[in-house]
Every structure is written in structure tokens, then in C-alpha cells.
Design a protein around this motif. Structure first.
Motif, PDB file in Angstrom:
ATOM      1  N   GLU B  34       0.839  -1.206   0.000  1.00 40.25           N
ATOM      2  CA  GLU B  34       0.000   0.000   0.000  1.00 40.25           C
ATOM      3  C   GLU B  34       0.873   1.255   0.000  1.00 40.25           C
ATOM      4  O   GLU B  34       0.576   2.226  -0.693  1.00 40.25           O
ATOM      5  N   SER B  75      -7.598   9.135   1.797  1.00 36.46           N
ATOM      6  CA  SER B  75      -8.645   8.799   0.816  1.00 36.46           C
ATOM      7  C   SER B  75      -8.736   7.286   0.628  1.00 36.46           C
ATOM      8  O   SER B  75      -9.817   6.714   0.575  1.00 36.46           O
ATOM      9  N   HIS B  76      -7.571   6.652   0.519  1.00 34.98           N
ATOM     10  CA  HIS B  76      -7.504   5.199   0.324  1.00 34.98           C
ATOM     11  C   HIS B  76      -8.131   4.484   1.523  1.00 34.98           C
ATOM     12  O   HIS B  76      -8.910   3.543   1.371  1.00 34.98           O
ATOM     13  N   GLN B  78     -10.343   5.686   3.752  1.00 34.51           N
ATOM     14  CA  GLN B  78     -11.794   5.920   3.794  1.00 34.51           C
ATOM     15  C   GLN B  78     -12.503   5.041   2.772  1.00 34.51           C
ATOM     16  O   GLN B  78     -13.558   4.468   3.043  1.00 34.51           O
ATOM     17  N   GLN B  79     -11.918   4.926   1.588  1.00 32.99           N
ATOM     18  CA  GLN B  79     -12.515   4.122   0.523  1.00 32.99           C
ATOM     19  C   GLN B  79     -12.552   2.656   0.925  1.00 32.99           C
ATOM     20  O   GLN B  79     -13.546   1.960   0.698  1.00 32.99           O
ATOM     21  N   THR B  80     -11.471   2.184   1.546  1.00 40.37           N
ATOM     22  CA  THR B  80     -11.407   0.779   1.971  1.00 40.37           C
ATOM     23  C   THR B  80     -12.496   0.493   3.001  1.00 40.37           C
ATOM     24  O   THR B  80     -13.181  -0.534   2.936  1.00 40.37           O
ATOM     25  N   LYS B  82     -15.340   2.087   3.388  1.00 41.26           N
ATOM     26  CA  LYS B  82     -16.635   2.166   2.721  1.00 41.26           C
ATOM     27  C   LYS B  82     -16.927   0.877   1.954  1.00 41.26           C
ATOM     28  O   LYS B  82     -18.007   0.314   2.031  1.00 41.26           O
ATOM     29  N   GLU B  83     -15.921   0.407   1.218  1.00 44.44           N
ATOM     30  CA  GLU B  83     -16.122  -0.793   0.394  1.00 44.44           C
ATOM     31  C   GLU B  83     -16.326  -2.021   1.271  1.00 44.44           C
ATOM     32  O   GLU B  83     -17.150  -2.879   0.969  1.00 44.44           O
TER      33      GLU B  83
END
Lengths: 88, 170
Positions: B34, B75-76, B78-80, B82-83
Motif C-alpha cells: 500500500e 482517501s484510500h 476511507q474508501q477501503t 466504505k467498500e
């Protein structure tokens, strides 16, 4: 340069380099050449495509440098330092 | 394709800034992969800000790049979250190709040399003298004319695909 190439140059100066002089020229030419508006949009799409391609090549170059840093013995101190952060 | 100056820039950024970024991401529970992914994207954004758009830096290189990577990590992250919350999957499937990537694949197939020349000028920001040297033209003037010929050729290919600006940037 022939006329079609000259038009490309004027569009580039007006839209990429924000030349006021060329923007006025484009406005005037548009009245005489209605297809110029379509050419402008196509040229802007072309710039975006070139940028996407440039980015693709740059990412490939970054990966190559990264692979060297994580494989060549002369960078072993750097590599060990990075790996030490991820030891649980 | 490796370019000497650019590769040196990339290597310098890694040696100077990647340790801080990796340490930060590790402290937030991220993995090495990452950290590498975030840093690669960070370098692209840094390069496009400084070189492609030719914006001067207000703070130092190192601080600016670290700031980009920290924002990308947030951002990464938060996206993780959410998904994962959506259905518990890890979303590991391959992303679909966008219109722009499909168009670029097509343009490379019909004119790789022109695409290389154009990206050298518009993305790498080589001068006309450098462009003439790299592509073997006798003068800056020849390189300039060739650049516009290539731009016309590629634009005609774009036209043949009947894409609009909105299709492309969407």
C-alpha cells in the motif's frame, strides 16, 4: 506551415498557452470557418489522450526505478530501513 | 522507456521521501504494498504539479510530496472502509478500462512514434531542442513542424473514433 497546421498552432496558443491575441484570432476565424469549433474540441481531446499516455509511460518508469531500489545490492540500507517499518 | 533526468528525479524522491511516507503508512496499519502504491501515485501528482503544469512550490519538495501521500492515504483508507462496509468483499477484481485508456490503446496502435513525440513535448515538457535531439530532427523548426503534423494525425484518429470531449474526460 500549411493552413491546417497553422490552425493547430493557433488553437494551441489560445487554449494551452492562454494567449489573448490567439483567442481573439480564433473568435474571428470561427465566424468564417464554422468547423473550427469542432476542431478545437478534437484538439483538446487529443491533448487529454497524450497526457494519459504520458502518465502511463511515467508510471512504468517509476515502477522500474522502484524495482531497482528494492532489488539492487547498493540500495540494501535503504531497503532494510523501509522493511523495518513493516515488521510487526 | 527510461529517461536519465527523470529517472534520477524519481530515484531522488524515493531516497529522500519514501522512508517518511512508509513509516507514516506503517504507523497507520498499512502494508508495504500500500505504501508503494500510494507513493507511486504521489510522485505522479507531484510531477504533474511541478513539471507538467509548471507550478512553483510554496513549501519544500519533501513536505509537499509527504502532504500529497498523506492525503492519498486518508482517501484510500476511507474508501477501503466504505467498500468493506458495503458487502464485506475486498474488491480485488480488475478495474474496467476507461474511455481514455481505450482511446490511448487505439492511438498507440496507429501511431506509436507520434504519441511518443507528443508526450515528450506536452507531458515531459522537453524543449524543442531536446525534442529534435531525441527524435533525430535537424533543427528546432523541423521538430516543431513534425510536432504539429503528429498532432494533426492523432487528432484525425480521435475524430475517426467519434469521441467527444465530454466522453473523454468523464
Amino acid at each position: 506551415m500549411r493552413t491546417s497546421l497553422h490552425n493547430l498552432e493557433i488553437i494551441e496558443e489560445a487554449f494551452l498557452n492562454n494567449s489573448k491575441e490567439h483567442q481573439v484570432l480564433i473568435e474571428a476565424k470561427s465566424l468564417l470557418e464554422p468547423k473550427l469549433q469542432k476542431d478545437i474540441l478534437l484538439q483538446l481531446v487529443t491533448y487529454e489522450a497524450v497526457k494519459t499516455y504520458g502518465r502511463e509511460l511515467f508510471k512504468r518508469e517509476i515502477s522500474e526505478v522502484e524495482n531497482e531500489l528494492f532489488s539492487q545490492s547498493r540500495f540494501s540500507a535503504f531497503r532494510q530501513k523501509i522493511l523495518s517499518y513493516f515488521k510487526s | 522507456m527510461k529517461t536519465p533526468n527523470r529517472s534520477a528525479l524519481i530515484q531522488g524522491l524515493y531516497l529522500e521521501s519514501f522512508p517518511d511516507v512508509a513509516k507514516y503508512i506503517a504507523s497507520k496499519g498499512g502494508t508495504l504494498d500500500e505504501a508503494k502504491e500510494i507513493f507511486q501515485e504521489g510522485i505522479v501528482r507531484y510531477y504533474e504539479h511541478i513539471v507538467v503544469k509548471q507550478n512553483p512550490l510554496k513549501s519544500g519538495d519533501k513536505a509537499y510530496l509527504f502532504g500529497i501521500c498523506r492525503n492519498l492515504w486518508h482517501s484510500h483508507f476511507q474508501q477501503t472502509i466504505k467498500e468493506t462496509a458495503l458487502d464485506g468483499s475486498d474488491f480485488s477484481e480488475e478495474p474496467s478500462f476507461t474511455e481514455s485508456e481505450q482511446l490511448v490503446t487505439y492511438l498507440k496502435s496507429v501511431g506509436q512514434k507520434c504519441m511518443n513525440l507528443l508526450q515528450s513535448f506536452y507531458y515531459e515538457k522537453l524543449s524543442m531542442t531536446q525534442l529534435a535531439t531525441r527524435f533525430g530532427y535537424r533543427s528546432e523548426r523541423s521538430a516543431t513542424v513534425q510536432k504539429y503534423k503528429c498532432l494533426e494525425k492523432v487528432r484525425n484518429e480521435v475524430k475517426s473514433k467519434s469521441l467527444t470531449y465530454e466522453d473523454f474526460i468523464a
